[in-house]
Design an enzyme around this catalytic site. Structure first.
Site, PDB file in Angstrom:
ATOM      1  N   GLN A   1       5.413  47.755  -5.220  1.00  0.00           N
ATOM      2  CA  GLN A   1       4.033  47.543  -4.756  1.00  0.00           C
ATOM      3  C   GLN A   1       3.612  48.739  -3.917  1.00  0.00           C
ATOM      4  OE1 GLN A   1       3.402  43.921  -2.500  1.00  0.00           O
ATOM      5  NE2 GLN A   1       1.237  44.371  -2.162  1.00  0.00           N
TER       6      GLN A   1
ATOM      7  N   HIS B   1      -2.077  42.305 -11.559  1.00  0.00           N
ATOM      8  CA  HIS B   1      -2.492  43.209 -12.632  1.00  0.00           C
ATOM      9  C   HIS B   1      -2.752  42.409 -13.902  1.00  0.00           C
ATOM     10  CE1 HIS B   1      -1.142  47.107 -10.796  1.00  0.00           C
ATOM     11  NE2 HIS B   1      -0.370  46.285 -10.098  1.00  0.00           N
TER      12      HIS B   1
ATOM     13  N   HIS C   1      -2.101  42.073  -5.067  1.00  0.00           N
ATOM     14  CA  HIS C   1      -2.979  42.237  -6.229  1.00  0.00           C
ATOM     15  C   HIS C   1      -2.241  41.887  -7.510  1.00  0.00           C
ATOM     16  CE1 HIS C   1      -1.101  46.172  -5.399  1.00  0.00           C
ATOM     17  NE2 HIS C   1      -1.199  46.453  -6.694  1.00  0.00           N
TER      18      HIS C   1
ATOM     19  N   ASP D   1      -8.585  48.914 -12.520  1.00  0.00           N
ATOM     20  CA  ASP D   1      -7.592  49.824 -11.932  1.00  0.00           C
ATOM     21  C   ASP D   1      -8.043  51.258 -12.211  1.00  0.00           C
ATOM     22  OD1 ASP D   1      -5.173  51.467 -11.595  1.00  0.00           O
ATOM     23  OD2 ASP D   1      -4.119  49.561 -11.444  1.00  0.00           O
TER      24      ASP D   1
ATOM     25  N   ASN E   1       3.402  43.243  -8.638  1.00  0.00           N
ATOM     26  CA  ASN E   1       4.497  43.957  -7.995  1.00  0.00           C
ATOM     27  C   ASN E   1       4.483  43.443  -6.561  1.00  0.00           C
ATOM     28  OD1 ASN E   1       5.076  45.593 -10.286  1.00  0.00           O
ATOM     29  ND2 ASN E   1       3.367  46.930  -9.743  1.00  0.00           N
TER      30      ASN E   1
END
Ligand SMILES: [Zn+2]
Ligand SMILES: [Zn+2]
Length: 142
Positions: free
Chosen positions: A94, A102, A100, A31, A87
């Site tokens: 999101q 995390h 995606h 990230d 999310n």
């Protein structure tokens, strides 16, 4: 592929990212705005917005890569644990609309607590309503 999607551009090699793992159907990269050292995202190669939009095989590919990667990430940053979360959808915060997961490394002394900390209070839901909700979910599951 969606041309305006930053994650599709990363998959295509058209946007920079620190890619840390790739499989046939999934990609993992750091990230760019990490919540903790080692914060990694796992995505399907194909553009799908939410978990519910993902075909089953791509969902399996994403979870398989998450499963393999989590202990590797923990070791790499000497983390004590990880918070693994999606999310999933706009109302959940999101921001990139390419599904995606995390992987956020966690540490004994980070003082952050469980993901339940997102919620200030819990709703009062009586037994009857709990039964009804359970039945709606069970009957919708095929
Ligand atoms: Zn995308
Ligand atoms: Zn697809």
């Amino acid at each position: 592929m969606s041309g305006s999607c930053i994650f599709c551009r990363i998959v295509a090699g058209d946007a920079p990212a620190r890619v840390v793992a790739e499989t046939e159907d999934a990609v993992a990269f750091l990230d760019a705005n990490p919540l903790s050292p080692g914060h990694t995202l796992v995505i399907p190669r194909d553009h799908h917005e939410t978990l519910g939009d993902l075909p089953a095989d791509e969902g399996q590919a994403v979870f398989s890569l998450l499963h393999r990667l989590v202990p590797v990430v923990e070791r790499a940053v000497d983390a004590d644990a990880t918070t693994v979360a999606f999310n999933n959808g706009r109302a959940a915060g999101q921001e990139v609309h390419h599904v995606h997961g995390h992987v956020v490394p966690r540490f004994e002394d980070d003082g952050l607590g469980p993901i339940h900390g997102l919620f200030d209070s819990r709703p009062r839901i009586d037994r009857t309503e709990m039964d009804e909700i359970g039945e709606r979910i069970a009957s919708g599951f095929e």
